[in-house]
Motif scaffolding. Structure first.
Motif, PDB file in Angstrom:
ATOM      1  N   LEU A  27      -8.616   8.325  10.668  1.00 57.14           N
ATOM      2  CA  LEU A  27      -9.512   7.904   9.598  1.00 57.14           C
ATOM      3  C   LEU A  27     -10.562   6.932  10.122  1.00 57.14           C
ATOM      4  N   THR A  28     -11.648   6.839   9.409  1.00 56.08           N
ATOM      5  CA  THR A  28     -12.651   5.826   9.781  1.00 56.08           C
ATOM      6  C   THR A  28     -12.060   4.440   9.521  1.00 56.08           C
ATOM      7  N   LYS A  29     -12.625   3.465  10.167  1.00 55.35           N
ATOM      8  CA  LYS A  29     -12.128   2.097  10.016  1.00 55.35           C
ATOM      9  C   LYS A  29     -12.216   1.635   8.561  1.00 55.35           C
ATOM     10  N   GLU A  30     -13.271   2.047   7.888  1.00 53.72           N
ATOM     11  CA  GLU A  30     -13.471   1.621   6.501  1.00 53.72           C
ATOM     12  C   GLU A  30     -12.406   2.212   5.574  1.00 53.72           C
ATOM     13  N   ILE A  31     -12.091   3.496   5.789  1.00 56.03           N
ATOM     14  CA  ILE A  31     -11.089   4.148   4.939  1.00 56.03           C
ATOM     15  C   ILE A  31      -9.680   3.633   5.269  1.00 56.03           C
ATOM     16  N   TYR A  32      -9.391   3.523   6.574  1.00 57.18           N
ATOM     17  CA  TYR A  32      -8.049   3.073   6.968  1.00 57.18           C
ATOM     18  C   TYR A  32      -7.743   1.677   6.431  1.00 57.18           C
ATOM     19  N   LYS A  33      -8.762   0.876   6.337  1.00 59.22           N
ATOM     20  CA  LYS A  33      -8.570  -0.484   5.825  1.00 59.22           C
ATOM     21  C   LYS A  33      -8.036  -0.474   4.395  1.00 59.22           C
ATOM     22  N   ARG A  34      -8.304   0.594   3.659  1.00 54.95           N
ATOM     23  CA  ARG A  34      -7.888   0.678   2.248  1.00 54.95           C
ATOM     24  C   ARG A  34      -6.481   1.241   2.073  1.00 54.95           C
ATOM     25  N   VAL A  35      -5.868   1.724   3.151  1.00 56.98           N
ATOM     26  CA  VAL A  35      -4.582   2.421   3.048  1.00 56.98           C
ATOM     27  C   VAL A  35      -3.406   1.439   3.113  1.00 56.98           C
ATOM     28  N   THR A  66       7.889   5.579 -20.857  1.00 58.30           N
ATOM     29  CA  THR A  66       7.811   4.330 -20.107  1.00 58.30           C
ATOM     30  C   THR A  66       6.401   3.749 -20.141  1.00 58.30           C
ATOM     31  N   ARG A  67       6.322   2.479 -20.432  1.00 59.25           N
ATOM     32  CA  ARG A  67       5.036   1.776 -20.415  1.00 59.25           C
ATOM     33  C   ARG A  67       4.721   1.421 -18.961  1.00 59.25           C
ATOM     34  N   ILE A  68       3.649   1.988 -18.449  1.00 58.71           N
ATOM     35  CA  ILE A  68       3.277   1.781 -17.055  1.00 58.71           C
ATOM     36  C   ILE A  68       2.760   0.356 -16.864  1.00 58.71           C
ATOM     37  N   VAL A  69       3.363  -0.358 -15.929  1.00 55.33           N
ATOM     38  CA  VAL A  69       2.916  -1.721 -15.637  1.00 55.33           C
ATOM     39  C   VAL A  69       1.989  -1.694 -14.428  1.00 55.33           C
ATOM     40  N   SER A  70       1.187  -2.715 -14.283  1.00 47.35           N
ATOM     41  CA  SER A  70       0.193  -2.753 -13.214  1.00 47.35           C
ATOM     42  C   SER A  70       0.868  -2.846 -11.845  1.00 47.35           C
ATOM     43  N   MET A  71       0.161  -2.367 -10.842  1.00 46.85           N
ATOM     44  CA  MET A  71       0.671  -2.451  -9.471  1.00 46.85           C
ATOM     45  C   MET A  71       0.872  -3.901  -9.063  1.00 46.85           C
ATOM     46  N   ASP A  72      -0.041  -4.771  -9.488  1.00 42.17           N
ATOM     47  CA  ASP A  72       0.068  -6.200  -9.142  1.00 42.17           C
ATOM     48  C   ASP A  72       1.387  -6.783  -9.635  1.00 42.17           C
ATOM     49  N   ARG A  73       1.768  -6.371 -10.833  1.00 39.70           N
ATOM     50  CA  ARG A  73       2.999  -6.910 -11.415  1.00 39.70           C
ATOM     51  C   ARG A  73       4.234  -6.363 -10.701  1.00 39.70           C
ATOM     52  N   VAL A  74       4.201  -5.078 -10.364  1.00 43.89           N
ATOM     53  CA  VAL A  74       5.347  -4.474  -9.669  1.00 43.89           C
ATOM     54  C   VAL A  74       5.547  -5.118  -8.299  1.00 43.89           C
ATOM     55  N   LEU A  75       4.448  -5.290  -7.570  1.00 48.75           N
ATOM     56  CA  LEU A  75       4.522  -5.774  -6.192  1.00 48.75           C
ATOM     57  C   LEU A  75       4.517  -7.295  -6.099  1.00 48.75           C
ATOM     58  N   ASP A  76       4.153  -7.944  -7.197  1.00 50.97           N
ATOM     59  CA  ASP A  76       3.999  -9.398  -7.201  1.00 50.97           C
ATOM     60  C   ASP A  76       2.956  -9.834  -6.180  1.00 50.97           C
ATOM     61  N   LYS A  77       1.961  -8.986  -5.990  1.00 50.34           N
ATOM     62  CA  LYS A  77       0.819  -9.306  -5.131  1.00 50.34           C
ATOM     63  C   LYS A  77      -0.333  -8.398  -5.529  1.00 50.34           C
ATOM     64  N   LYS A  78      -1.543  -8.804  -5.235  1.00 52.28           N
ATOM     65  CA  LYS A  78      -2.709  -8.025  -5.631  1.00 52.28           C
ATOM     66  C   LYS A  78      -3.268  -7.240  -4.457  1.00 52.28           C
ATOM     67  N   LEU A  79      -3.435  -5.936  -4.668  1.00 51.86           N
ATOM     68  CA  LEU A  79      -4.080  -5.088  -3.678  1.00 51.86           C
ATOM     69  C   LEU A  79      -5.532  -4.873  -4.091  1.00 51.86           C
ATOM     70  N   PRO A  80      -6.401  -4.585  -3.135  1.00 50.62           N
ATOM     71  CA  PRO A  80      -7.807  -4.307  -3.489  1.00 50.62           C
ATOM     72  C   PRO A  80      -7.900  -3.147  -4.486  1.00 50.62           C
ATOM     73  N   ASN A  81      -8.888  -3.185  -5.331  1.00 57.00           N
ATOM     74  CA  ASN A  81      -9.032  -2.169  -6.378  1.00 57.00           C
ATOM     75  C   ASN A  81      -9.218  -0.759  -5.827  1.00 57.00           C
ATOM     76  N   ASP A  82      -9.791  -0.650  -4.640  1.00 58.44           N
ATOM     77  CA  ASP A  82     -10.031   0.678  -4.061  1.00 58.44           C
ATOM     78  C   ASP A  82      -8.930   1.096  -3.087  1.00 58.44           C
ATOM     79  N   SER A  83      -7.745   0.509  -3.205  1.00 58.96           N
ATOM     80  CA  SER A  83      -6.641   0.811  -2.289  1.00 58.96           C
ATOM     81  C   SER A  83      -6.207   2.274  -2.400  1.00 58.96           C
ATOM     82  N   ILE A  84      -5.804   2.824  -1.275  1.00 64.43           N
ATOM     83  CA  ILE A  84      -5.204   4.163  -1.220  1.00 64.43           C
ATOM     84  C   ILE A  84      -3.724   3.949  -0.922  1.00 64.43           C
ATOM     85  N   VAL A  85      -2.879   4.150  -1.923  1.00 64.22           N
ATOM     86  CA  VAL A  85      -1.458   3.801  -1.793  1.00 64.22           C
ATOM     87  C   VAL A  85      -0.623   5.042  -1.486  1.00 64.22           C
TER      88      VAL A  85
END
Length: 406
Positions: A240-248, A194-213
């Motif tokens: 979690l710290t506020k900074e880390i939780y923001k990425r989740v 399977t050719r892995i497609v980007s998360m942006d394409r799957v979700l039809d929205k862009k998440l921050p690059n440092d997201s913890i999914v």
């Protein structure tokens, strides 16, 4: 070459459907002629192998009702499977083997003209029925009796885990047979190609690059306890710290059929719960994602959350382990056989706090995510590989035919 027909009631995209499709692929790769007969198959809600011609599918009995005035679902399912079994025994290219699952009442019909009948028990159907009053008990009594007696008429019975085997024996006390444990696997060829497609394409929205999914994959059914994943996400804010939780972020992906009232209702309930817990902006719902999208989000996520209690086996932990992701699951049922707690993931109590605690541990110790991922893949390859599944299934079919012809 043996002609083998798989008889399945509704060829959708659940774990049971993935199992029978993989079983058909395993037998086909060994040279057998395989096909499906089903009472429902929606090309927009099925696995690709049943849509692209890899495995031929014949749909019969669509005119028969799925329910009567919103009731008698089990009775109608039995009726439809009996009709499908009747179609098989009178068709032009009658198979030597029929592999059926979920509904056993078709077995005596199949045995009229089919030399070998195999039944795969994911879980006794009577235990999946919602409890009810006296009238419901009277209604279920003959159905439960039929399920037990007809299951015992199969030439070969498989179960999906040691756990299900123990439930099988305690439920079907009249039967004196020892079912064989055939662990499900996954079609690793598909994952590899399977050719892995980007998360942006799957979700039809862009998440921050440092997201913890975080990822939860399960059908939109209340018994799957998807609400627990949302509650655990909210609980993480305390750990979690506020900074880390923001990425989740949490992705809830799973089978969704608009024909099924519970799917529609539960999806709306989960949206409401996310709003109530103030995590709406952190939860993304995917309904019936394609196979390519599912494999892609498995690759992109950090941790897989598996919430169902007493799951019969659970295919999602295997998928997660194969792509090297740790799994956090409830310590009951099949996951206790697939997950090694503290090595490939964690087995925890059924509470948001317990799930959140282990999620937090992994997020704050990213090296453990990598360690667990490697251990999970090693365990998959040693115990749950498609090769091991294929060898065991093909041997069982060959032994069954050889034994009966002697």
């Amino acid at each position: 070459m043996t002609r083998i027909t798989f008889l399945h009631p509704d060829l959708g995209i659940g774990g049971a459907e993935r199992l029978v499709v993989d079983a058909a692929l395993a037998l086909k790769k060994n040279g057998h002629d395989v096909n499906f007969v089903t009472t429902h198959h929606d090309p927009d809600h099925c696995f690709s192998e049943t849509r692209d011609g890899t495995i031929p599918v014949t749909v019969v009995g669509t005119w028969l009702p799925r329910h009567i005035l919103g009731r008698f679902y089990a009775f109608c399912a039995y009726l439809r499977m009996i009709y499908a079994a009747s179609y098989i025994i009178f068709c032009d290219r009658r198979p030597e083997v029929v592999f059926c699952d979920l509904v056993s009442v078709c077995i005596p019909v199949l045995r009229l003209r089919i030399p070998y009948v195999v039944f795969y028990c994911h879980h006794p159907d009577q235990l999946l029925s919602q409890p009810g009053g006296y009238s419901k008990q009277l209604y279920r009594m003959p159905l439960n009796y039929l399920e037990e007696i007809t299951t015992g008429m199969a030439h070969k019975v498989f179960v999906n885990s040691i756990y299900t085997g123990s439930v099988f024996r305690s439920t079907f006390k009249r039967l004196h047979i020892e079912p064989e444990v055939l662990y499900p696997s996954i079609n690793t060829d598909f994952f590899d190609k399977t050719r892995i497609v980007s998360m942006d394409r799957v979700l039809d929205k862009k998440l921050p690059n440092d997201s913890i999914v975080l990822l939860s994959i399960n059908r939109y059914e209340r018994k799957k306890m998807l609400s627990l994943a949302i509650e655990a996400l909210a609980e993480l804010e305390k750990l979690l710290t506020k900074e880390i939780y923001k990425r989740v972020y949490l992705i809830i992906a799973g089978g969704y059929d608009k024909r099924i009232e519970e799917n529609v209702e539960y999806h709306l309930e989960l949206i409401g719960l996310a709003d109530e817990l103030y995590v709406t902006d952190k939860v993304i719902f995917l309904r019936s994602p394609s196979d390519i999208d599912k494999v892609s989000i498995l690759h992109h996520c950090k941790i897989v959350i598996y919430t169902p209690p007493n799951e019969h086996f659970g295919i999602v932990p295997l998928e997660a382990m194969y792509v090297g992701k740790p799994v956090i699951a409830h310590k009951s049922g099949g996951p206790m056989e697939s997950i090694v707690s503290g090595e490939t993931g964690f087995l925890v109590d059924l509470s948001a706090e317990a799930f959140a605690s282990k999620i937090s541990f992994l997020i704050t110790n990213p090296d453990r995510i990598e360690d667990f991922g490697r251990s999970g893949k090693d365990r998959f390859l040693k115990t749950f590989s498609f090769v091991a599944f294929s060898v065991q299934l093909n041997k069982a079919i060959d032994d069954l035919i050889t034994k009966k012809t002697k």
